[in-house]
Design a protein around this motif. Structure first.
Motif, short mmCIF file in Angstrom:
data_model
loop_
_atom_site.label_atom_id
_atom_site.label_comp_id
_atom_site.label_asym_id
_atom_site.label_seq_id
_atom_site.Cartn_x
_atom_site.Cartn_y
_atom_site.Cartn_z
N CYS A 402 -53.55 44.62 -41.48
CA CYS A 402 -52.62 44.93 -40.39
C CYS A 402 -53.32 45.58 -39.20
CB CYS A 402 -51.51 45.87 -40.89
SG CYS A 402 -50.42 45.14 -42.11
N PHE A 403 -54.53 46.08 -39.43
CA PHE A 403 -55.27 46.78 -38.37
C PHE A 403 -56.65 46.14 -38.22
CE2 PHE A 403 -52.55 49.77 -40.74
CZ PHE A 403 -51.57 49.99 -39.76
N PRO A 404 -56.72 45.00 -37.57
CA PRO A 404 -57.96 44.20 -37.55
C PRO A 404 -59.13 44.86 -36.83
CG PRO A 404 -56.34 43.28 -36.04
CD PRO A 404 -55.63 44.33 -36.83
N ARG A 405 -58.88 45.89 -36.00
CA ARG A 405 -59.97 46.54 -35.27
C ARG A 405 -60.15 47.99 -35.71
NH1 ARG A 405 -58.65 44.26 -29.14
NH2 ARG A 405 -58.84 42.04 -29.67
N LEU A 406 -59.81 48.27 -36.92
CA LEU A 406 -59.92 49.62 -37.47
C LEU A 406 -61.38 50.05 -37.54
CD1 LEU A 406 -58.08 51.85 -38.74
CD2 LEU A 406 -58.72 50.91 -40.96
N GLU A 407 -61.66 51.28 -37.04
CA GLU A 407 -63.02 51.80 -37.04
C GLU A 407 -63.24 52.93 -38.03
OE1 GLU A 407 -63.95 52.92 -33.06
OE2 GLU A 407 -63.71 50.88 -32.25
N LYS A 408 -62.20 53.71 -38.32
CA LYS A 408 -62.31 54.81 -39.28
C LYS A 408 -61.17 54.72 -40.29
CE LYS A 408 -64.57 58.31 -36.37
NZ LYS A 408 -64.46 59.71 -35.85
N LEU A 409 -61.52 54.82 -41.55
CA LEU A 409 -60.54 54.76 -42.62
C LEU A 409 -60.64 56.02 -43.48
CD1 LEU A 409 -58.39 53.29 -44.33
CD2 LEU A 409 -60.28 52.19 -45.58
N HIS A 410 -59.52 56.74 -43.59
CA HIS A 410 -59.43 57.92 -44.44
C HIS A 410 -58.49 57.61 -45.60
CE1 HIS A 410 -61.35 60.76 -41.59
NE2 HIS A 410 -60.83 59.96 -40.68
#
Length: 591
Positions: A402-410
């Motif tokens: 759902c978030f194709p340009r996600l840079e940080k994942l917590h």
């Protein structure tokens, strides 16, 4: 207290009365109930922006109630009697060096003093009195407290002290912070005070009512405070003043906080429409009716829901919204994002409490995510997940799509007494990659890491498919709680430790938790300190091959104030300096 199905003004009145009666009944429940109320109020106050001038510490050498300053003129018959004596320390040369400073520096000095001490400078000389009058006024009832056991003043004494301070100053009023005063049976004085603040162009107002009882309406005159840039109101009952009679209600307001305030949804909608410059909207333990948080604003950049129990959160139309943040409690509810094209930071999404809906599409585990259900603007995502629950665990790869340009994942792993009850471990091995893992995800942080096999399987999946992954951090958990919340809502970093070892070093062969495999098969650590990011050009020499990721210690910083602070790039956690390199091997046998 269930009024979810009721509609109309009469239903809201009944709901508000019911809430107030319930809370008031707690006050009659004896010391334990009162202690609970005091704890809630203290917690709410701890979330507020810090005071401009901290209250002096109570060192036991107290003043009596008679020591509160008098702001009457020194030429009056009794004015001098109320003013404390001012003792000047003698100087060796006998000269008044402070008095030789220019007025602007003296004004700066006064602005840094507590309210009562600033007012006492008036007795020094006519010049000091003029400087005090020319300095924008700061009022904090914590500076005016009586020195009794509870550190509270009587309602009459408190309201009088604040009112006299505002009345004596010609304005403008820079900031007023009232958090320790009960306005019970002081309604007229409250109205006069707010009207006076409006007339003197108050800019920053924090107005709380000490909860005895929970039945005080917010004065209508608050809508006359057109110069306000920041407003926090707490522990007030309906009705919120009618904003339609004062368009725009707050033309300069940038920051609004509604704390434990009983307010009807339509009144919030009208209020937002009358705040054309509002950037930050926060709710803390608020009681809306019906219980919805609907956002429709052309200026809002941050929306925070903190410990509220809304039935749903709807971002209807927020073209400038950058952050949508939660610290939720209560029952399961949908988070509906209809239009937020600039949304960059989202979390903490709790997969047990929240159902995400994007563009009218409910996100479900394993679904085929279409472009209309994607938010390409989101760069930072924080999720709370119970890995032992297969349904929640399988939502994670769907969310990534759902978030194709996600840079940080917590990812915050929620502890369970029954870990690893799920048995679908092959799920992670069969998953394919997605757009954000292929070309955008650079930072991956796991919070409250326990070392169970389901956590390790997800970490393997990220390492295996994260083609541009540069940094990885782990914050450890234990069987109680890995992240200890402080009194201000922030998280303690005392439990943070990252060592050189598998998966940033939390679990080794000798200390792997029982009931689950360690993460030792996830990555191999190149055991030497490194700085900076790692790419093909600066990978360790000596025959090492594979994909390298920087291992960092991760320090928790999640708090209410961090959530609303736009200068904080990542409000969830901060990565420390690089302490090691992870050699993430791409072949299936190593992962």
């Amino acid at each position: 207290m269930d009024a979810a199905g009721a509609v109309g003004g009469e239903a809201f009145i009944n709901y508000a009365v019911e809430i107030a009666e319930f809370l008031n009944s707690l006050l009659l429940g004896g010391p334990l109930a009162k202690a609970r109320i005091d704890f809630i109020v203290s917690h709410l106050i701890s979330l507020l922006p810090p005071p401009s001038v901290p209250a002096p510490d109570d060192d036991g050498s107290s003043d009596s109630d008679d020591d509160h300053f008098s702001l009457s003129s020194s030429s009056s018959s009794d004015g001098g009697a109320d003013l404390p004596a001012v003792v000047m320390a003698p100087r060796v040369d006998g000269l008044d060096h402070i008095g030789r400073l220019p007025d602007d520096l003296l004004s700066n000095i006064i602005s840094r003093l507590p309210t009562n001490e600033a007012a006492r400078t008036m007795v020094l000389s006519t010049r000091w009195r003029l400087v005090w009058a020319a300095t924008p006024l700061l009022v904090d009832d914590a500076h005016l407290r009586a020195t009794n056991e509870s550190r509270e003043m009587s309602a009459l004494c408190a309201v009088r002290a604040v009112s006299r301070c505002v009345a004596a100053h010609p304005g403008p009023v820079r900031a007023v912070r009232i958090t320790r005063t009960s306005f019970h049976e002081q309604e007229y004085a409250l109205q006069r005070l707010v009207a006076s603040l409006a007339a003197k162009n108050v800019q920053d107002l924090i107005l709380f009512n000490r909860p005895v009882p929970f039945a005080m309406p917010l004065p209508d005159d608050i809508l006359s405070c057109a110069s306000l840039t920041r407003l926090y109101v707490g522990i007030w009952r309906w009705p919120f003043p009618d904003t339609t009679a004062h368009p725009p209600a707050f033309p300069n307001l940038h920051e609004l906080g509604l704390f434990h305030t009983i307010i009807e949804d339509k009144e919030v909608d009208a209020l937002l429409a009358q705040c054309p410059k509002l950037n930050i909207l926060s709710y803390a333990m608020a009681c809306n009716f019906p219980s919805h948080l609907r956002v429709k604003s052309s200026s809002l950049r941050v929306v925070v829901e903190w410990r509220c129990s809304f039935d749903d959160v709807i971002i209807d139309d927020a073209p400038c919204l950058e952050r949508l943040l939660f610290d939720s409690t209560g029952d399961r509810r949908p988070i509906k994002i209809v239009h937020a094209p600039r949304l960059e930071v989202l979390g903490f999404l709790d997969l047990q409490l929240h159902t995400l809906e994007i563009g009218g599409t409910v996100i479900r585990a394993g679904m085929n995510v279409r472009p209309c259900a994607m938010l390409p603007s989101v760069k930072i995502l924080a999720v709370q997940v119970r890995f032992w629950n297969d349904t929640e665990a399988k939502m994670l790869p769907t969310l990534l799509r759902c978030f194709p340009r996600l840079e940080k994942l917590h990812i915050m792993s929620i502890w369970s007494k029954s870990p690893d009850v799920g048995d679908d471990m092959d799920f992670w091995e069969s998953l394919t990659s997605c757009s954000c893992l292929e070309s955008h995800l650079k930072t991956f942080v796991v919070h409250r890491f326990q070392g169970w096999k389901h956590e390790a399987a997800f970490i393997r999946y990220i390492f295996k498919n994260g083609k541009v992954l540069e940094s990885h951090g782990i914050v450890y958990g234990d069987s109680d709680d890995a992240v200890v919340k402080g009194s201000d809502g922030s998280s303690s970093s005392d439990d943070v430790a990252v060592e050189e070892g598998p998966t940033a070093g939390s679990v080794g062969e000798g200390d792997a938790p029982s009931g689950g495999s360690s993460a030792s098969d996830v990555a191999e650590v190149e055991k030497r300190p490194m700085s900076g990011t790692v790419g093909e050009d600066n990978a360790p020499s000596g025959g090492s091959s594979g994909k390298y990721v920087c291992a960092h210690p991760a320090f928790p910083c999640w708090s209410f104030q961090k959530a609303i602070d736009l200068s904080v790039e990542d409000p969830f956690y901060v990565l420390g300096p690089v302490i090691a390199l992870l050699n993430v091997v791409d072949d299936e046998t190593a992962c």
